[in-house]
Enzyme design. Structure first.
Site, mmCIF file in Angstrom:
data_model
loop_
_atom_site.group_PDB
_atom_site.id
_atom_site.type_symbol
_atom_site.label_atom_id
_atom_site.label_comp_id
_atom_site.label_asym_id
_atom_site.label_seq_id
_atom_site.Cartn_x
_atom_site.Cartn_y
_atom_site.Cartn_z
ATOM 1 N N HIS A 106 0.858 -1.194 0.000
ATOM 2 C CA HIS A 106 0.000 0.000 0.000
ATOM 3 C C HIS A 106 0.891 1.240 0.000
ATOM 4 C CE1 HIS A 106 -2.796 3.058 1.401
ATOM 5 N NE2 HIS A 106 -3.782 2.254 1.016
ATOM 6 N N GLU A 158 -4.032 2.497 -7.014
ATOM 7 C CA GLU A 158 -4.357 3.579 -6.079
ATOM 8 C C GLU A 158 -3.367 4.728 -6.281
ATOM 9 O OE1 GLU A 158 -6.541 2.063 -2.383
ATOM 10 O OE2 GLU A 158 -4.444 1.584 -2.066
ATOM 11 N N GLY A 164 -7.360 9.370 0.142
ATOM 12 C CA GLY A 164 -7.740 10.226 1.263
ATOM 13 C C GLY A 164 -7.916 11.698 0.921
ATOM 14 N N SER A 192 -10.410 7.549 -2.529
ATOM 15 C CA SER A 192 -11.583 8.421 -2.344
ATOM 16 C C SER A 192 -12.861 7.850 -2.968
ATOM 17 C CB SER A 192 -11.298 9.829 -2.894
ATOM 18 O OG SER A 192 -10.210 10.407 -2.204
ATOM 19 N N GLY A 213 -11.253 3.312 1.821
ATOM 20 C CA GLY A 213 -10.623 3.714 3.080
ATOM 21 C C GLY A 213 -11.593 4.488 3.939
HETATM 22 P P1 PGA Z 1 -9.443 6.363 0.800
HETATM 23 O O1 PGA Z 1 -8.331 5.237 1.016
HETATM 24 O O2 PGA Z 1 -10.689 5.675 0.356
HETATM 25 O O3 PGA Z 1 -9.589 7.031 2.136
HETATM 26 O O4 PGA Z 1 -8.919 7.294 -0.267
HETATM 27 C C1 PGA Z 1 -8.175 4.202 0.098
HETATM 28 C C2 PGA Z 1 -6.942 3.397 0.432
HETATM 29 O O5 PGA Z 1 -5.920 3.980 0.827
HETATM 30 O O6 PGA Z 1 -6.968 2.151 0.337
#
Ligand code: PGA
Length: 231
Positions: A106, A158, A164, A192, A213
């Site tokens: 990640h 990602e 985030g 997101s 997330g």
């Molecule tokens: P997020 O995180 O949905 O808060 O953007 C996704 C992730 O890091 O797996």
């Protein structure tokens, strides 16, 4: 996995106390019970909901899987070594008794813990040997070029700027990456994702699921995300 079977992964990251974790799972259980359309669709169409939690809560999630076979336990990290004298690490062998999936590489692990391709590759290989499906997170095609992947792994695209931030990546960008991947078990998107934008990703046959997330931290919100994805 067919084009229509989706995998939704809730990624709690390093959040929640034991009490909060139990409360989330109790509430999610409540939402899935009875007339739940999410539960009915998962059963009928073979969708999977994986819950990626901090290690101390993995067994709590497993208790839900007996009741709902479409729920899977997901770890967020694993040791790059096998069993042995590696204090503080959890081996793939130990994980294999509890989890079906494990996130690997990640972006937060690359950033905060300096994980690089060699360690990530080692984790992937150890997990595959234990029949745990690695969910290999990549920020770009460059990350994937450094790895040897096969049809036993899932890849989650990602991009850093989408995690985030509230700035989810355009569907066209996510689909373009899919076209350049080697043959993998499934291709997911993360960054997101919420109940407003998830359907746009789910509509694409090349996108097999999502990593969620922030919108997974509340059980009702995550259930709503699943509803928007599957209905
Ligand atoms: P997020 O995180 O949905 O808060 O953007 C996704 C992730 O890091 O797996």
């Amino acid at each position: 996995m067919s084009d229509t079977q989706k995998t939704l992964i809730a990624n709690w990251k390093s959040n929640k106390t034991l009490q909060e974790a139990q409360a989330w799972l109790d509430r999610f259980d409540q939402l899935l019970a009875g007339e739940s359309s999410v539960a009915a669709l998962c059963k009928k169409d073979g969708h999977t909901i994986a819950i990626a939690v901090p290690d101390p809560y993995l067994l709590l999630v497993r208790s839900l899987t007996n009741k709902y076979p479409f729920i899977k336990v997901c770890a967020q990290n694993v040791s790059m070594f096998g069993m042995g004298s590696y204090t503080g690490e959890v081996s793939a062998r130990a994980m294999a008794d509890i989890v079906s999936y494990c996130l690997v590489g990640h972006s937060e692990r690359r950033h905060w813990f300096g994980e690089e391709s060699a360690q990530i590759q080692s984790k992937i290989d150890l997990l595959v040997a234990e029949h745990v499906t690695p969910v290999v997170c990549i920020r770009s095609l460059e990350d994937i070029r450094m790895l040897t992947l096969n049809d036993e792994v899932m890849v989650a695209y990602e991009p850093d700027e989408a995690i985030g931030s509230g700035l989810h990546a355009p569907v066209s960008q996510v689909v373009a990456i899919a076209r350049q991947l080697p043959g993998v078990k499934a291709y997911l998107y993360g960054g997101s994702v919420d109940s407003q934008n998830i359907a746009d990703y789910m509509r694409e046959s090349t996108i097999s699921g999502v990593l969620v997330g922030r919108s997974s931290l509340d059980a009702d919100a995550f259930y709503h995300v699943a509803e928007s994805a599957l209905i």
